[in-house]
Design an enzyme around this catalytic site. Structure first.
Site: not given
Length: 341
Positions: A131, A243
């Site tokens: 990710c 994130h």
């Protein structure tokens, strides 16, 4: 034509997001099958706004006749079941790290290296990157095209959803425990995550880096350019979704801040929100539920020749996992499977 699609790990956070994304993007599926472990078989998961799917047992499922399988159930499950699905003629798009560095398995972010999909037939398996890597290479690609990147230093601020539902539950439980003065227990993470940050994601390697940091280096080289030198420091932060990354880039050619902004703004899947004022940047909170990778705070790095700095955020459950997998499937259908049909 329509395709039969299976989602493996359908009861997990990413698996549920895969089902949502398939429905939202109107993927050309004639049938969608939800697969998980035996203990989850018989439960129901949502597909789209008004449909539910009954979960089937992965261990007994026959992949014959299934065109595409999106796997998000961890490396152990992928190692065992992905080759079985692939040998039955199903194209596997795997979200685990198990196949990413296999030279016969393309590692793909469609905006960056869709051409690598031409090699999918070697194993009938395509790997989805980590990710944190996925959002990074989307931001790096236009800069690499414009000025050729030599070196990247990146510090990540990764949400607990990257550790799955258990990570999200632990942040919630610990936060509540602190407020009511209950004992704080660590199960998923090595240290308390509530009101804390942990510079440790995945296991430690012999050189002192963690496997998460190693993944970012190896995956960026495989996706973008093996000549790029990259070092990462990966940190878990008490955020549920999204994130963030502070990225320091050194390029071969000089690139002004204005040129860098323009190159990134014109790149598909990338949005520049960069106003040098209060609230003139994007945070994980704003990117949750969004498909794009967002870049802010673009500026010169005066400590190196041809240096740039920027801030990068994205929803790790979407572009970092589910969305990227569905985009791979969309590209596969458009560029390869239809041609073979």
């Amino acid at each position: 034509m329509g395709y039969k699609v299976a989602v493996v790990g359908a009861t997990g956070a990413v698996g549920r997001e895969m089902l949502t994304t398939l429905a939202e993007r109107d993927f050309p599926a004639t049938e969608v099958v939800a697969l998980a472990s035996e203990k989850s078989a018989g439960t129901e998961v949502s597909y789209g706004e008004d449909k539910t799917l009954k979960v089937q047992n992965l261990a007994t499922y026959d992949f014959t006749g299934t065109d595409i399988a999106l796997f998000s159930a961890g490396g152990t499950i992928s190692e065992k079941f992905a080759p079985k699905a692939a040998s039955a003629g199903c194209v596997v798009i795997d979200n685990s790290s198990h196949f990413r560095m296999d030279p016969d398995v393309p590692l793909v972010v469609p905006e960056v290296n869709a051409g690598a999909l031409s090699r999918y037939g070697k194993r009938n398996i395509i790997a989805n990157p980590n990710c944190s890597t996925a959002q990074l290479v989307v931001a790096l690609k236009p800069l690499h095209d414009a000025a050729k990147i030599k070196r990247v230093v990146v510090s990540t601020y990764q949400s607990v959803s990257g550790a799955g539902k258990e990570g999200m539950d632990e942040l919630f439980t610990q936060t509540r425990a602190i407020y009511v003065n209950d004992p704080v227990e660590n199960e998923k993470f090595t240290k308390q995550i509530a009101f804390n940050v942990i510079p440790h994601i995945d296991k430690f390697m012999d050189d002192g880096a963690t496997k998460e940091e190693w993944k970012m280096t190896g995956e960026t080289k495989k996706i973008l350019d093996p000549a790029i030198e990259l070092v990462a420091m990966c940190v878990r932060v008490p955020v549920f979704i999204g994130h963030a990354e502070a990225v320091f880039v050194e390029t071969e050619k000089s690139l002004s801040v204005e040129e860098a902004r323009a190159a990134m703004q014109d790149f598909p899947g990338l949005v520049v929100v960069d106003h040098r004022a209060d609230e003139g940047y994007v945070t994980p909170h704003e990117c949750a539920g969004e498909d794009a990778v967002y870049v802010s705070r673009v500026r010169k790095d005066p400590t190196v020749k041809n240096g740039l700095i920027f801030w990068c955020v994205s929803d790790n459950l979407r572009k970092g996992a589910a969305l990227n997998a569905v985009q791979i499937a969309e590209t596969l259908v458009k560029e390869h499977l239809e041609k073979a049909a």
